[in-house]
Design a protein around this motif. Structure first.
Motif, PDB file in Angstrom:
ATOM      1  N   SER A 158     -15.392 -16.057  24.749  1.00 33.74           N
ATOM      2  CA  SER A 158     -14.402 -17.139  24.764  1.00 33.74           C
ATOM      3  C   SER A 158     -14.278 -17.791  26.135  1.00 33.74           C
ATOM      4  O   SER A 158     -14.754 -18.911  26.357  1.00 33.74           O
ATOM      5  CB  SER A 158     -13.046 -16.595  24.303  1.00 33.74           C
ATOM      6  N   ASP A 159     -13.660 -17.081  27.085  1.00 34.18           N
ATOM      7  CA  ASP A 159     -13.373 -17.711  28.381  1.00 34.18           C
ATOM      8  C   ASP A 159     -14.497 -17.549  29.389  1.00 34.18           C
ATOM      9  O   ASP A 159     -14.350 -17.944  30.538  1.00 34.18           O
ATOM     10  CB  ASP A 159     -12.077 -17.120  28.949  1.00 34.18           C
ATOM     11  N   GLY A 160     -15.621 -16.960  28.987  1.00 30.71           N
ATOM     12  CA  GLY A 160     -16.749 -16.811  29.898  1.00 30.71           C
ATOM     13  C   GLY A 160     -16.781 -15.474  30.598  1.00 30.71           C
ATOM     14  O   GLY A 160     -17.809 -15.092  31.128  1.00 30.71           O
ATOM     15  N   ALA A 161     -15.680 -14.733  30.621  1.00 35.45           N
ATOM     16  CA  ALA A 161     -15.646 -13.433  31.276  1.00 35.45           C
ATOM     17  C   ALA A 161     -16.086 -12.365  30.292  1.00 35.45           C
ATOM     18  O   ALA A 161     -15.616 -12.317  29.156  1.00 35.45           O
ATOM     19  CB  ALA A 161     -14.237 -13.128  31.786  1.00 35.45           C
ATOM     20  N   ALA A 162     -17.009 -11.518  30.716  1.00 39.16           N
ATOM     21  CA  ALA A 162     -17.529 -10.479  29.841  1.00 39.16           C
ATOM     22  C   ALA A 162     -16.563  -9.311  29.777  1.00 39.16           C
ATOM     23  O   ALA A 162     -15.883  -8.992  30.756  1.00 39.16           O
ATOM     24  CB  ALA A 162     -18.890 -10.013  30.343  1.00 39.16           C
ATOM     25  N   ASP A 163     -16.493  -8.669  28.626  1.00 40.42           N
ATOM     26  CA  ASP A 163     -15.642  -7.493  28.517  1.00 40.42           C
ATOM     27  C   ASP A 163     -16.337  -6.292  29.148  1.00 40.42           C
ATOM     28  O   ASP A 163     -17.528  -6.300  29.416  1.00 40.42           O
ATOM     29  CB  ASP A 163     -15.286  -7.216  27.062  1.00 40.42           C
ATOM     30  N   SER A 164     -15.567  -5.227  29.351  1.00 38.43           N
ATOM     31  CA  SER A 164     -16.095  -4.052  30.039  1.00 38.43           C
ATOM     32  C   SER A 164     -17.190  -3.368  29.232  1.00 38.43           C
ATOM     33  O   SER A 164     -18.162  -2.854  29.796  1.00 38.43           O
ATOM     34  CB  SER A 164     -14.966  -3.068  30.329  1.00 38.43           C
ATOM     35  N   ALA A 165     -17.044  -3.360  27.891  1.00 36.37           N
ATOM     36  CA  ALA A 165     -18.052  -2.704  27.064  1.00 36.37           C
ATOM     37  C   ALA A 165     -19.395  -3.423  27.163  1.00 36.37           C
ATOM     38  O   ALA A 165     -20.456  -2.796  27.270  1.00 36.37           O
ATOM     39  CB  ALA A 165     -17.581  -2.655  25.610  1.00 36.37           C
ATOM     40  N   GLY A 166     -19.354  -4.765  27.122  1.00 32.40           N
ATOM     41  CA  GLY A 166     -20.593  -5.515  27.247  1.00 32.40           C
ATOM     42  C   GLY A 166     -21.251  -5.329  28.608  1.00 32.40           C
ATOM     43  O   GLY A 166     -22.477  -5.165  28.710  1.00 32.40           O
ATOM     44  N   LEU A 167     -20.447  -5.365  29.670  1.00 34.92           N
ATOM     45  CA  LEU A 167     -21.009  -5.158  31.011  1.00 34.92           C
ATOM     46  C   LEU A 167     -21.609  -3.772  31.148  1.00 34.92           C
ATOM     47  O   LEU A 167     -22.686  -3.605  31.739  1.00 34.92           O
ATOM     48  CB  LEU A 167     -19.915  -5.371  32.057  1.00 34.92           C
ATOM     49  N   GLN A 168     -20.927  -2.779  30.598  1.00 43.17           N
ATOM     50  CA  GLN A 168     -21.445  -1.419  30.689  1.00 43.17           C
ATOM     51  C   GLN A 168     -22.764  -1.285  29.941  1.00 43.17           C
ATOM     52  O   GLN A 168     -23.689  -0.600  30.412  1.00 43.17           O
ATOM     53  CB  GLN A 168     -20.410  -0.439  30.115  1.00 43.17           C
ATOM     54  N   ARG A 169     -22.864  -1.931  28.796  1.00 41.37           N
ATOM     55  CA  ARG A 169     -24.104  -1.868  28.031  1.00 41.37           C
ATOM     56  C   ARG A 169     -25.267  -2.497  28.811  1.00 41.37           C
ATOM     57  O   ARG A 169     -26.367  -1.926  28.877  1.00 41.37           O
ATOM     58  CB  ARG A 169     -23.930  -2.563  26.679  1.00 41.37           C
ATOM     59  N   PRO A 194     -25.064 -20.601  19.916  1.00 43.62           N
ATOM     60  CA  PRO A 194     -25.031 -22.074  19.879  1.00 43.62           C
ATOM     61  C   PRO A 194     -23.755 -22.673  20.443  1.00 43.62           C
ATOM     62  O   PRO A 194     -23.774 -23.777  20.991  1.00 43.62           O
ATOM     63  CB  PRO A 194     -25.184 -22.394  18.382  1.00 43.62           C
ATOM     64  N   GLU A 195     -22.622 -21.978  20.324  1.00 43.62           N
ATOM     65  CA  GLU A 195     -21.358 -22.555  20.791  1.00 43.62           C
ATOM     66  C   GLU A 195     -21.179 -22.461  22.309  1.00 43.62           C
ATOM     67  O   GLU A 195     -20.213 -23.009  22.852  1.00 43.62           O
ATOM     68  CB  GLU A 195     -20.181 -21.856  20.096  1.00 43.62           C
ATOM     69  N   GLN A 196     -22.076 -21.795  23.007  1.00 45.29           N
ATOM     70  CA  GLN A 196     -21.951 -21.662  24.460  1.00 45.29           C
ATOM     71  C   GLN A 196     -22.290 -22.994  25.140  1.00 45.29           C
ATOM     72  O   GLN A 196     -23.379 -23.541  24.946  1.00 45.29           O
ATOM     73  CB  GLN A 196     -22.911 -20.572  24.968  1.00 45.29           C
ATOM     74  N   PRO A 197     -21.362 -23.571  25.952  1.00 46.03           N
ATOM     75  CA  PRO A 197     -21.675 -24.826  26.655  1.00 46.03           C
ATOM     76  C   PRO A 197     -22.828 -24.625  27.643  1.00 46.03           C
ATOM     77  O   PRO A 197     -22.989 -23.553  28.234  1.00 46.03           O
ATOM     78  CB  PRO A 197     -20.368 -25.160  27.382  1.00 46.03           C
ATOM     79  N   TRP A 198     -23.598 -25.679  27.817  1.00 45.77           N
ATOM     80  CA  TRP A 198     -24.725 -25.633  28.747  1.00 45.77           C
ATOM     81  C   TRP A 198     -24.861 -26.974  29.450  1.00 45.77           C
ATOM     82  O   TRP A 198     -24.801 -28.012  28.773  1.00 45.77           O
ATOM     83  CB  TRP A 198     -26.015 -25.300  28.001  1.00 45.77           C
ATOM     84  N   PRO A 199     -25.029 -26.988  30.772  1.00 46.82           N
ATOM     85  CA  PRO A 199     -25.045 -25.860  31.710  1.00 46.82           C
ATOM     86  C   PRO A 199     -23.709 -25.110  31.731  1.00 46.82           C
ATOM     87  O   PRO A 199     -22.678 -25.629  31.327  1.00 46.82           O
ATOM     88  CB  PRO A 199     -25.327 -26.513  33.048  1.00 46.82           C
ATOM     89  N   VAL A 200     -23.744 -23.899  32.249  1.00 52.67           N
ATOM     90  CA  VAL A 200     -22.563 -23.052  32.240  1.00 52.67           C
ATOM     91  C   VAL A 200     -21.501 -23.642  33.154  1.00 52.67           C
ATOM     92  O   VAL A 200     -21.777 -23.923  34.332  1.00 52.67           O
ATOM     93  CB  VAL A 200     -22.929 -21.626  32.701  1.00 52.67           C
ATOM     94  N   PRO A 201     -20.282 -23.866  32.652  1.00 57.91           N
ATOM     95  CA  PRO A 201     -19.211 -24.370  33.529  1.00 57.91           C
ATOM     96  C   PRO A 201     -18.917 -23.373  34.650  1.00 57.91           C
ATOM     97  O   PRO A 201     -18.881 -22.166  34.447  1.00 57.91           O
ATOM     98  CB  PRO A 201     -18.020 -24.505  32.573  1.00 57.91           C
ATOM     99  N   GLY A 202     -18.692 -23.912  35.852  1.00 54.06           N
ATOM    100  CA  GLY A 202     -18.357 -23.066  36.986  1.00 54.06           C
ATOM    101  C   GLY A 202     -19.511 -22.755  37.897  1.00 54.06           C
ATOM    102  O   GLY A 202     -19.306 -22.329  39.040  1.00 54.06           O
ATOM    103  N   LEU A 203     -20.750 -22.955  37.434  1.00 53.46           N
ATOM    104  CA  LEU A 203     -21.910 -22.711  38.291  1.00 53.46           C
ATOM    105  C   LEU A 203     -22.168 -23.955  39.144  1.00 53.46           C
ATOM    106  O   LEU A 203     -21.981 -25.093  38.685  1.00 53.46           O
ATOM    107  CB  LEU A 203     -23.148 -22.384  37.460  1.00 53.46           C
TER     108      LEU A 203
END
Length: 513
Positions: A462-473, A382-391
């Motif tokens: 937080s800042d929109g960038a995914a961590d390495s563990a999440g990307l790997q998953r 729910p806390e994720q802004p929409w539309p996604v900033p930067g797109l």
């Protein structure tokens, strides 16, 4: 002649496939109808202070169960697991047994201490006073339990050792959860409505007394076997005839079972100082057996029989299925939310069914305009802004970015829109910290079919960038599901570059015209 179109819901096979994607594991299912009803009542009491966030639990209950009553119970059980209510119920069993044993020991030794059955001045025991001390409180509490059973019609447990044991079990601080008292209130109210509380508290109370009388008999037998006691009767205002009659009446049942009972002459002799001194060991033995026979026949046996009766009635009552009051406003609000999850009816023309003889599968419409884009947010927090900033903004002719909370109706609407527009590029935005499941794989597979190309944008917390563990998953999941053609984008900037790589320039568009 064309037959009239009919409306129907999705076939059972489709519903079963959807259920398998989000169904709760078998360990999460209610252990018994009574446990399910207790947890639901406790959840309702907790939600009286404010509704809980139950979007995920509502979805799981909708797909895992058939029928609104079962779905309401399943939702409550899933919420209860989150609140620790089943764990609290499991805690009650060992703690309750400990409380029962402690109360039984207290009752037994309090009665023995009052009767001075083992220790006394000069090892002299007033036999009649010992009888009253050992059995008097038992008779009083048994009378009140029977009166409560008759006057309340089986709805209330009244004051009893069973009520005290339940209260202590819920309030003892041994691994107690934050909602222990709410669960106790629910148990009291629910069992009273189902006329089971009196049998539960009765089984506990009579069980405590049965253990207490068992301990009394053991201590009495040990004391009389290895110590010499003098059992007498003394009085200031009563006549010897009263004690003779008392011993004859109370000893009638023990005598039928073979217990020795003092006769009239023995009773009269024990009331005089000379008779007490002249009485031999045989006379004292008769008094000891009379006292133990009375404890067995008037104390242990009735309590054991009532404990067995209460336990049998309790077990018979708990076998009944938990019934949900569908007219309850609380339940009706949940049912309305479950109804909103139902997919809209589909129009099926018998002459155009894909499985009818001589027909082929429906063909998708023409592709959308070159450079068209569809952006879909899939189960974002729910806390994720929409539309996604930067797109970048979606170009003219493209659909408005959609954000799906996870309901089946939202997914169907999104897939219908994709089938109608057939975008050249599809960007599905997901939460990098979430774990994809079969439902996610099904949506990605169906959404990518009408699109020219598809990518996943995995956003961080937080800042929109995914961590390495999440990307790997997510990368491993894409490979395991066979989505090699789906590009994984770790940030909004890279997703923007991916979108721009396919978007035609104004010069190329002019050349085509």
């Amino acid at each position: 002649m064309r037959s009239a179109p009919t409306t129907s819901t999705p076939p059972a096979s489709a519903r079963a496939d959807m259920a398998s994607a989000v169904a709760a594991p078998a360990a999460d299912l209610p252990a018994s109808p009574l446990a399910s009803a207790l947890v639901m009542d406790a959840v309702q009491r907790i939600e009286a202070a404010g509704p809980l966030d139950d979007a995920s639990e509502l979805q799981q209950a909708f797909h895992a169960r058939r029928g609104r009553a079962a779905q309401v119970l399943q939702r409550a059980w899933l919420l209860g697991e989150r609140l620790g209510l089943p764990t609290e119920l499991a805690r009650w069993r060992p703690v309750g047994w400990g409380v029962l044993l402690v109360l039984a020991a207290l009752v037994a030794f309090a009665s023995l201490g009052t009767a001075r059955a083992v220790v006394g001045e000069g090892r002299s025991i007033n036999a009649v006073a010992a009888f009253v001390s050992l059995l008097g409180l038992h008779f009083v509490t048994l009378f009140f339990w029977l009166a409560s059973l008759l006057l309340s019609g089986g709805q209330g447990g009244g004051w009893s050792l069973g009520r005290m044991a339940l209260w202590l079990t819920a309030r003892l601080p041994i691994d107690r959860g934050p909602h222990a008292l709410a669960l106790l209130q629910s148990a009291t109210a629910l069992l009273s409505r189902q006329r089971l509380l009196v049998w539960l508290t009765g089984a506990i109370s009579h069980g405590i007394w049965t253990l207490a009388f068992g301990l009394m008999l053991v201590v009495l037998a040990f004391g009389f076997a290895f110590h010499a006691y003098q059992l007498t009767w003394e009085t200031t205002i009563l006549s010897p005839a009263f004690f003779e009659r008392f011993v004859q009446v109370t000893g009638a049942l023990p005598h039928l079972l073979g217990f020795p009972v003092p006769d009239a002459s023995a009773v009269a002799r024990m009331g005089t100082v000379g008779g007490q001194a002249a009485a031999g060991g045989g006379a004292q033995s008769d008094w000891a057996w009379w006292l133990m026979g009375c404890v067995l026949l008037y104390g242990l046996l009735p309590r054991a029989l009532l404990a067995a009766l209460s336990l049998a009635r309790w077990r018979a009552g708990t076998r009944r299925q938990a019934q949900v009051d569908m007219a309850d406003p609380y339940v009706r609000r949940i049912v309305q939310r479950l109804d909103a999850l139902e997919p809209p009816p589909q129009v099926i023309d018998p002459e155009q069914r894909a499985d009818a003889p001589g027909t082929t599968a429906p063909v998708l419409g023409p592709p959308g305009a070159p450079g068209s884009l569809a952006v879909i947010g899939f189960e974002l927090p729910p806390e994720q802004p929409w539309p996604v900033p930067g797109l970048p903004a979606t170009p003219a002719g493209s659909a408005v970015p959609l954000r799906l909370a996870g309901s089946a109706r939202e997914r169907q609407d999104a897939l219908a829109q994709l089938a109608a527009t057939r975008p050249a590029s599809l960007l599905i935005v997901v939460h990098a910290s979430s774990s994809p499941d079969r439902g996610t794989a099904r949506f990605v597979r169906e959404a990518a079919r009408p699109a020219g190309r598809t990518a996943l944008l995995a956003l961080g917390d937080s800042d929109g960038a995914a961590d390495s563990a999440g990307l790997q998953r997510w990368r491993q999941w894409l490979n395991s599901e066979g989505f090699e053609a789906v590009a994984l984008q770790p940030s909004a900037q890279e997703a923007t570059e991916w979108i721009a790589s396919e978007r035609p320039t104004p010069a190329s568009e002019a050349a085509k015209t």
